[in-house]
Design an enzyme around this catalytic site. Sequence first.
Site, PDB file in Angstrom:
ATOM      1  N   ARG A  45      12.102 -28.416  32.341  1.00  0.00           N
ATOM      2  CA  ARG A  45      11.604 -29.776  32.132  1.00  0.00           C
ATOM      3  C   ARG A  45      12.262 -30.335  30.874  1.00  0.00           C
ATOM      4  O   ARG A  45      12.990 -29.637  30.176  1.00  0.00           O
ATOM      5  CB  ARG A  45      10.074 -29.856  32.074  1.00  0.00           C
ATOM      6  CG  ARG A  45       9.287 -28.724  31.516  1.00  0.00           C
ATOM      7  CD  ARG A  45       9.479 -28.424  30.041  1.00  0.00           C
ATOM      8  NE  ARG A  45       9.328 -29.613  29.220  1.00  0.00           N
ATOM      9  CZ  ARG A  45       9.823 -29.747  28.025  1.00  0.00           C
ATOM     10  NH1 ARG A  45      10.510 -28.771  27.452  1.00  0.00           N
ATOM     11  NH2 ARG A  45       9.669 -30.854  27.331  1.00  0.00           N
ATOM     12  N   GLN A 197       3.267 -28.716  25.952  1.00  0.00           N
ATOM     13  CA  GLN A 197       4.669 -28.476  25.567  1.00  0.00           C
ATOM     14  C   GLN A 197       4.810 -28.270  24.055  1.00  0.00           C
ATOM     15  O   GLN A 197       5.684 -27.542  23.609  1.00  0.00           O
ATOM     16  CB  GLN A 197       5.548 -29.661  25.983  1.00  0.00           C
ATOM     17  CG  GLN A 197       5.777 -29.797  27.476  1.00  0.00           C
ATOM     18  CD  GLN A 197       4.793 -30.753  28.110  1.00  0.00           C
ATOM     19  OE1 GLN A 197       3.678 -30.885  27.649  1.00  0.00           O
ATOM     20  NE2 GLN A 197       5.200 -31.414  29.174  1.00  0.00           N
ATOM     21  N   ASP A 238      12.343 -40.130  27.711  1.00  0.00           N
ATOM     22  CA  ASP A 238      12.734 -39.884  29.109  1.00  0.00           C
ATOM     23  C   ASP A 238      13.524 -41.047  29.677  1.00  0.00           C
ATOM     24  O   ASP A 238      14.284 -40.879  30.628  1.00  0.00           O
ATOM     25  CB  ASP A 238      11.493 -39.630  29.967  1.00  0.00           C
ATOM     26  CG  ASP A 238      10.975 -38.233  29.696  1.00  0.00           C
ATOM     27  OD1 ASP A 238      10.288 -38.054  28.678  1.00  0.00           O
ATOM     28  OD2 ASP A 238      11.318 -37.326  30.463  1.00  0.00           O
ATOM     29  N   LYS A 249       6.616 -38.554  26.704  1.00  0.00           N
ATOM     30  CA  LYS A 249       5.410 -37.807  27.085  1.00  0.00           C
ATOM     31  C   LYS A 249       4.140 -38.581  26.729  1.00  0.00           C
ATOM     32  O   LYS A 249       4.050 -39.179  25.654  1.00  0.00           O
ATOM     33  CB  LYS A 249       5.444 -36.451  26.366  1.00  0.00           C
ATOM     34  CG  LYS A 249       4.280 -35.529  26.624  1.00  0.00           C
ATOM     35  CD  LYS A 249       3.975 -35.315  28.080  1.00  0.00           C
ATOM     36  CE  LYS A 249       5.166 -34.872  28.879  1.00  0.00           C
ATOM     37  NZ  LYS A 249       4.917 -34.945  30.357  1.00  0.00           N
TER      38      LYS A 249
HETATM   39  O1  MRU Z   1       7.104 -33.655  31.409  1.00  0.00           O
HETATM   40  P1  MRU Z   1       8.200 -33.172  30.525  1.00  0.00           P
HETATM   41  O2  MRU Z   1       7.884 -31.911  29.801  1.00  0.00           O
HETATM   42  O3  MRU Z   1       9.521 -33.090  31.283  1.00  0.00           O
HETATM   43  O4  MRU Z   1       8.368 -34.305  29.445  1.00  0.00           O
HETATM   44  C1  MRU Z   1       9.303 -34.133  28.428  1.00  0.00           C
HETATM   45  C2  MRU Z   1       9.290 -35.209  27.413  1.00  0.00           C
HETATM   46  O5  MRU Z   1       8.528 -36.151  27.482  1.00  0.00           O
HETATM   47  C3  MRU Z   1      10.344 -35.127  26.355  1.00  0.00           C
HETATM   48  O6  MRU Z   1       9.886 -35.642  25.154  1.00  0.00           O
HETATM   49  C4  MRU Z   1      11.570 -35.923  26.815  1.00  0.00           C
HETATM   50  O7  MRU Z   1      11.956 -35.522  28.092  1.00  0.00           O
HETATM   51  C5  MRU Z   1      12.708 -35.791  25.892  1.00  0.00           C
HETATM   52  S1  MRU Z   1      13.385 -34.170  25.926  1.00  0.00           S
HETATM   53  C6  MRU Z   1      14.760 -34.112  24.966  1.00  0.00           C
END
Ligand code: MRU
Length: 349
Positions: A45, A197, A238, A249
């Site tokens: 992820r 996370q 993202d 997130k």
């Molecule tokens: O749901 P996830 O764990 O994939 O979400 C990840 C995030 O929100 C991170 O902060 C984002 O992808 C940036 S990662 C360099």
Amino acid sequence: MLPTIDWQDDAIVMIDQRKLPSKEVWVRCRTATEVARAIKTMVIRGAPAIGVAAAMGIALGMRRSKATGTKALTTEFQRTCDMMAATRPTAVNLFWAIDRMQRSFAARAHDGGSVDDIRAALEAEARAIHDEDVASCRAMGRFGAEFVPDGARILTHCNAGALATAGYGSALGVIRAAVEAGKRVSVLADETRPFLQGARLTAWELVRDGIDTTVITDNMAGALMRQGLIDLVVVGADRIAANGDFANKIGTYSVAVLAKEHGIPLYVAAPISTVDLATPDGEHIPIEERPAKEVTHVGTTRLTPEGAKIRNPAFDVTPHRYLTAIFTERGVCQAPFTESLRRVAAQHD
Ligand code: MRU
């Protein structure tokens, strides 16, 4: 450096991020379908890592394909790209990587390349996407480290580390680069409900690197800001819309509002592959709703009563007015973001 995803013989291996930190288990994907499932179920992820995994998965799928002619390979390739695109909707890096693979396929096919030529081109493109991502993290880390004062107490949310990229990390890359530049820093890692996370992955990475790390629950950040215990916030993203609004997130928006209230700078570290100029603003970013079980349970333990309705939006949107700067591999973007983002995205195009 922490391995997130790699080729091993005829397969792709990735560390199972659902099991960390209690177990270091490697998942072996032998087909594109297994890679797509690994992305969907969050074995891997983080926006850049999702894009890298999809590209490698597509290359793997084509390597395994039994197609002997370009026409059959094209049909299978398109089906594989569609399967990858259906895994997670918010991280634009996924669609950026698929688009790169599609352009690579089309260029080789247009040149009259054989099925084997096309396979080789796709594998080379996937390797390039992987290696460029590590280089981007290091570059944005160097830009971002300039904004980190010696002695800084840094809040981060979720995991934007080596695990969320092909290696080194975006937000955690900034922290690593600051440490490499000789700065003393300490990190507050938001736990990041519901998938944890921050508590599980960010803390695991930083402790491994010997960086001073304190885990807090998500509802503690405001109180600590009020007490003057946080100097800056750095997070990943993202998807960054053309006007600088960004999805990250769930919980990032709350942190951003608190940071502004307390006069604390909020930085985003993200590669150009996260910038989506085709999306005008945050209102247009699709937000993934994930399974209720991530909220109702921690592991196998149920937290909520049967019958309670559950919401689980995995991301939120932070309007650009809360943002101090964006660190990319091509430099630092500041307001007005519409102009600065367009400028960095246009470089090298
Ligand atoms: O749901 P996830 O764990 O994939 O979400 C990840 C995030 O929100 C991170 O902060 C984002 O992808 C940036 S990662 C360099």
